[in-house]
Design an enzyme around this catalytic site. Structure first.
Site: not given
Ligand code: NAD
Length: 491
Positions: A177, A252, A286, A385
């Site tokens: 997906k 991750e 990331c 983040e």
């Protein structure tokens, strides 16, 4: 360009007929609609993937046979690289040369795992030496089963490759997906896999939202393994769903990675890598090195140079020649990043450059690359983040202080260090609590090397041989080899 779901080797309309709009982040225009899968479609796809795994023999093929499909996919991606890269730009916003690089990497990833699939055939069974010589034992590796792969929008085709290639190489079948914001190149991958003659059900690609299609994949009892890249909160949900059915899981997630620059570093080189570490892909990476720590003696000079170079970055539509910073991926992402900069200001940080929309852009999710100084260590800007072109920079005095500041994070995806003193660089690299460490650079990523995080940045490793291990189980086969009866009940 296909817009349906790719299930069991066929293009099908979603059973409930839902659609998602695809928006070009550079123009804010709706460029097409794609199918929105629901739990019913996911169920059909999982059944197809189960059949392909349990009955049709995909895991029983020799690795060399599976490798042929992977190589055909790699070849087709390369043949159509220019066209796919342009599609990535209008879907995601990134500059064309970056997209071009991503697509070449995606093809390389399929080739790399084709090699590993071939090597599986020659891998000798591992003989286990036992203390009891009435038995022999060996360990064999087998594919886990049906893998559900859920990926983000920052590297759309590349993230698909990172999951699909090792899973297929290992002998798993897959439900992929893509992120609802960037599904176009995943649909191209379906076309390519279909043309490569991949057997029906081996790879199923379903577009749709995370909360409906994604949730249905992670909840489905027919899925044996979940592989996810994306945000921490969704990673938590995935781990919880996996815990319920004891599914295998690899995650991750995000990071707030440090970049430590010592006073003996060359300022030009440091500025180049700091910029590459945070402005590449609009900082939507990331592993972006979003916390820069610079030794005091060179801090002011480096900051001045960094601000000057950052202000020169050409911003614009990723298809335009020379553009090095495109729009953020979506209105929501743009608003979140702007809010994070605002929050940093309120917390006492100084905006050394950027922080606003660039002049002359009335459409598109554009934001000037931003450098924040005086960022309090307990503020969100330093801790959380941001996932945009925003870097926090601060001075440090000693190596010990730099290591302490670098490791003071609940994340541990990546870290970088720059110094001409190799022993020091190696010492700091060893001290970082992170899964990926760069010395004298930041971000270069290689298919051959392990990728993944410490702490809240994830579980498991992708890429390299570790990526293949993600999709394999270990089975011991133990044999009773003596003629002597066992003699426990029957004497
Ligand atoms: P996200 O985690 O919401 O989405 C990633 C993928 O998960 C998408 O395919 C999404 O549809 C799917 N998903 C969402 N909810 C789900 C659910 N309940 N069950 C199953 N699948 C689900 O990430 P996002 O919205 O794309 O971005 C939000 C933040 O995530 C970003 O601001 C950034 O901080 C972070 N992010 C990290 C990475 C990374 O590589 N680590 C990549 C993209 C985003």
């Amino acid at each position: 360009m296909r817009s349906e779901l790719y299930i069991d080797g066929k293009w099908v309309k979603p059973l409930r007929g839902g659609v998602c709009e695809v928006i070009n982040p550079a123009t804010e225009e709706v460029i097409q609609t794609i199918a929105a899968a629901t739990a019913e479609d996911v169920d059909v796809a999982v059944r197809a993937a189960r059949r392909a795994f349990d009955q049709d023999g995909w895991p029983k093929l020799f690795g060399t046979q599976r490798a042929k499909y992977l190589r055909a996919i790699a070849e087709a991606i390369r043949t159509r690289q220019a066209e796919i890269a342009r599609l990535e730009v209008i879907d995601n916003g990134k500059p064309l040369p970056e997209a071009d690089w991503d697509i070449a990497d995606a093809a390389g990833c399929f080739d790399f795992y084709a090699d590993l699939a071939e090597q599986l055939d020659n891998r000798p069974e591992e003989i286990i030496s036992l203390a009891d010589d009435r038995f022999t034992s060996k360990a064999v590796r087998e594919p886990i089963g049906v893998a559900g792969a859920i990926i983000p929008w920052n590297y759309p085709l590349l993230m698909a490759a990172w999951k699909v290639a090792p899973a297929l190489a290992a002998g798993c079948t897959v439900i992929l997906k893509p992120a609802e914001l960037t599904s176009l190149t995943a649909l191209e991958l379906a076309t390519i896999a279909d043309e490569a003659g991949l057997p029906p059900g081996v790879l199923n690609i379903l577009t749709g939202s995370g909360s409906i299609a994604g949730q249905a994949i992670i909840d489905h009892k027919g899925v044996d393994k979940l592989a996810f890249t994306g945000s921490g909160p969704v990673g938590s949900k995935i781990m919880a769903a996996a815990a319920r059915d004891i599914k295998r899981v690899s995650l991750e997630l995000g990071g707030k990675s440090p970049f430590v620059v010592f006073e003996d570093a060359d300022i030009d080189e440091a500025v180049e890598w700091i910029m590459f570490g945070i402005f590449w892909n609009q900082g939507q990476v990331c592993s972006a090195t979003s916390r820069v720590l610079v030794q005091k003696a060179i801090y002011e000079r480096l900051l001045a140079r960094l601000v000057a170079e950052t202000d020169k970055i050409k911003i614009g539509n990723g298809l335009e020649e020379g553009v090095l910073l495109g729009p953020l991926v979506s209105k929501r992402q743009y608003e979140q990043v702007v809010a994070a900069i605002e929050g940093a200001r309120k917390a006492g940080a100084t905006v050394a450059c950027g922080g606003t929309r660039p002049e002359g852009f009335d459409k598109g999710y554009y934001l000037r690359p931003t450098i924040l100084t005086d960022v309090p260590l307990d503020s969100d800007a330093w801790v959380e983040e941001i996932f945009g072109p925003v870097v926090c920079i601060r001075p440090f005095e000693s190596e010990e202080e730099a290591i302490e500041l670098a490791n003071d994070s609940r994340f541990g995806l990546a870290a970088a260090v720059m110094s001409k003193d190799d022993a020091r660089a190696e010492r700091v690299a060893a001290a970082f609590r992170a899964g990926i460490v760069w010395i004298n650079c930041s971000q270069p990523t290689f298919t051959e090397a392990p990728w993944g995080g410490y702490k809240e940045s994830g579980i498991g490793r992708e890429l390299g041989r570790w990526g293949l291990e993600n999709y394999l189980e270990t089975k011991q086969i133990t044999k009773y080899v003596t003629d002597k009866p066992w003699g426990w009940y029957i004497k």
